[in-house]
Design a protein around this motif. Structure first.
Motif, PDB file in Angstrom:
ATOM      1  N   MET A  38      57.355  68.234  14.089  1.00 16.99           N
ATOM      2  CA  MET A  38      58.382  68.093  15.121  1.00 16.99           C
ATOM      3  C   MET A  38      59.472  67.132  14.671  1.00 16.99           C
ATOM      4  O   MET A  38      60.665  67.415  14.821  1.00 16.99           O
ATOM      5  CB  MET A  38      57.752  67.609  16.430  1.00 16.99           C
ATOM      6  CG  MET A  38      56.996  68.663  17.172  1.00 16.99           C
ATOM      7  SD  MET A  38      56.106  68.033  18.596  1.00 16.99           S
ATOM      8  CE  MET A  38      57.355  67.156  19.482  1.00 16.99           C
ATOM      9  N   THR A  42      63.251  68.564  13.668  1.00 11.79           N
ATOM     10  CA  THR A  42      64.347  68.160  14.559  1.00 11.79           C
ATOM     11  C   THR A  42      65.427  67.396  13.812  1.00 11.79           C
ATOM     12  O   THR A  42      66.605  67.741  13.892  1.00 11.79           O
ATOM     13  CB  THR A  42      63.801  67.316  15.718  1.00 11.79           C
ATOM     14  OG1 THR A  42      62.806  68.058  16.413  1.00 11.79           O
ATOM     15  CG2 THR A  42      64.906  66.952  16.691  1.00 11.79           C
ATOM     16  N   GLY A  74      63.350  74.898  11.142  1.00 11.05           N
ATOM     17  CA  GLY A  74      62.243  74.811  12.088  1.00 11.05           C
ATOM     18  C   GLY A  74      61.152  75.816  11.796  1.00 11.05           C
ATOM     19  O   GLY A  74      59.959  75.517  11.943  1.00 11.05           O
ATOM     20  N   ASN A  88      56.517  75.671  18.225  1.00  8.93           N
ATOM     21  CA  ASN A  88      57.060  74.347  18.486  1.00  8.93           C
ATOM     22  C   ASN A  88      58.029  73.926  17.383  1.00  8.93           C
ATOM     23  O   ASN A  88      59.080  73.352  17.653  1.00  8.93           O
ATOM     24  CB  ASN A  88      55.907  73.357  18.611  1.00  8.93           C
ATOM     25  CG  ASN A  88      56.324  72.079  19.255  1.00  8.93           C
ATOM     26  OD1 ASN A  88      57.455  71.918  19.662  1.00  8.93           O
ATOM     27  ND2 ASN A  88      55.393  71.156  19.350  1.00  8.93           N
ATOM     28  N   TYR A  91      61.184  75.943  17.843  1.00  9.93           N
ATOM     29  CA  TYR A  91      61.950  75.423  18.980  1.00  9.93           C
ATOM     30  C   TYR A  91      62.691  74.143  18.599  1.00  9.93           C
ATOM     31  O   TYR A  91      63.878  74.001  18.905  1.00  9.93           O
ATOM     32  CB  TYR A  91      61.013  75.163  20.161  1.00  9.93           C
ATOM     33  CG  TYR A  91      61.648  74.413  21.289  1.00  9.93           C
ATOM     34  CD1 TYR A  91      62.543  75.037  22.151  1.00  9.93           C
ATOM     35  CD2 TYR A  91      61.385  73.063  21.491  1.00  9.93           C
ATOM     36  CE1 TYR A  91      63.143  74.347  23.173  1.00  9.93           C
ATOM     37  CE2 TYR A  91      61.972  72.365  22.510  1.00  9.93           C
ATOM     38  CZ  TYR A  91      62.855  73.007  23.353  1.00  9.93           C
ATOM     39  OH  TYR A  91      63.449  72.314  24.368  1.00  9.93           O
ATOM     40  N   ASN A  92      61.993  73.208  17.955  1.00  8.46           N
ATOM     41  CA  ASN A  92      62.635  71.944  17.575  1.00  8.46           C
ATOM     42  C   ASN A  92      63.716  72.153  16.532  1.00  8.46           C
ATOM     43  O   ASN A  92      64.738  71.466  16.553  1.00  8.46           O
ATOM     44  CB  ASN A  92      61.590  70.955  17.072  1.00  8.46           C
ATOM     45  CG  ASN A  92      60.767  70.399  18.202  1.00  8.46           C
ATOM     46  OD1 ASN A  92      61.305  70.041  19.230  1.00  8.46           O
ATOM     47  ND2 ASN A  92      59.475  70.352  18.003  1.00  8.46           N
ATOM     48  N   GLY A  96      67.538  71.161  17.301  1.00 13.88           N
ATOM     49  CA  GLY A  96      68.272  70.269  16.413  1.00 13.88           C
ATOM     50  C   GLY A  96      69.501  70.934  15.815  1.00 13.88           C
ATOM     51  O   GLY A  96      70.548  70.305  15.665  1.00 13.88           O
TER      52      GLY A  96
END
Length: 151
Positions: A38, A42, A74, A88, A91-92, A96
């Motif tokens: 993560m 990001t 990501g 996840n 998504y991050n 970002g």
């Protein structure tokens, strides 16, 4: 020129930490891997998207390239996690990338957010100081993760 050098520096740093993380990710548990992925996805996608937004000309073809770069970053870092948690990382990375693209657009034209800017020199000064700060932040996060992988 400085933005291009910082882009190359941060891409090289990201590739290095990706290779180290690829070799050592099986030594750690899932929560630790998730937290590191993560953080890596990001900050890396934010900084790379910011630099791409500042370097590429505003054209309809290159407009969404920074956000796609964030998605790709990501996806690559999210591939270390198990199946449901791998979204996840995606998504991050997307978050970002979009944030970096928006931050770059505001740095280029502060009138988007009704930020008063008096002179062109202060605009360039703010741009360079924030770009250098983002590069330093990216370097610090990668340094902490690299040190946690060696322990």
């Amino acid at each position: 020129m400085l933005i291009l050098v910082l882009l190359l520096w941060n891409v090289g740093e990201m590739v290095y930490i990706y290779n180290v993380f690829r070799k050592k990710h099986i030594l750690f548990d899932d929560r630790y891997i998730k937290m590191m992925c993560m953080a890596l996805s990001t900050i890396s996608s934010f900084v790379i998207a910011l630099y791409l937004q500042l370097l590429l000309p505003l054209h309809s073809i290159t407009y969404y390239l920074p956000s796609f770069a964030g998605l790709w970053i990501g996806w690559k870092f999210g591939s270390f996690m198990k199946a449901p948690a791998s979204l996840n990382g995606l998504y991050n990375g997307a978050l970002g990338g979009i944030m970096g693209m928006m931050f770059g657009a505001v740095l280029q034209n502060p009138a988007i957010c009704n930020i008063p800017i008096e002179t062109e020199a202060s605009l360039a000064s703010n741009l360079m100081s924030l770009v250098i700060f983002c590069a330093a932040l990216h370097t610090v996060v990668h340094h902490f993760i690299r040190n946690s992988l060696t322990k």
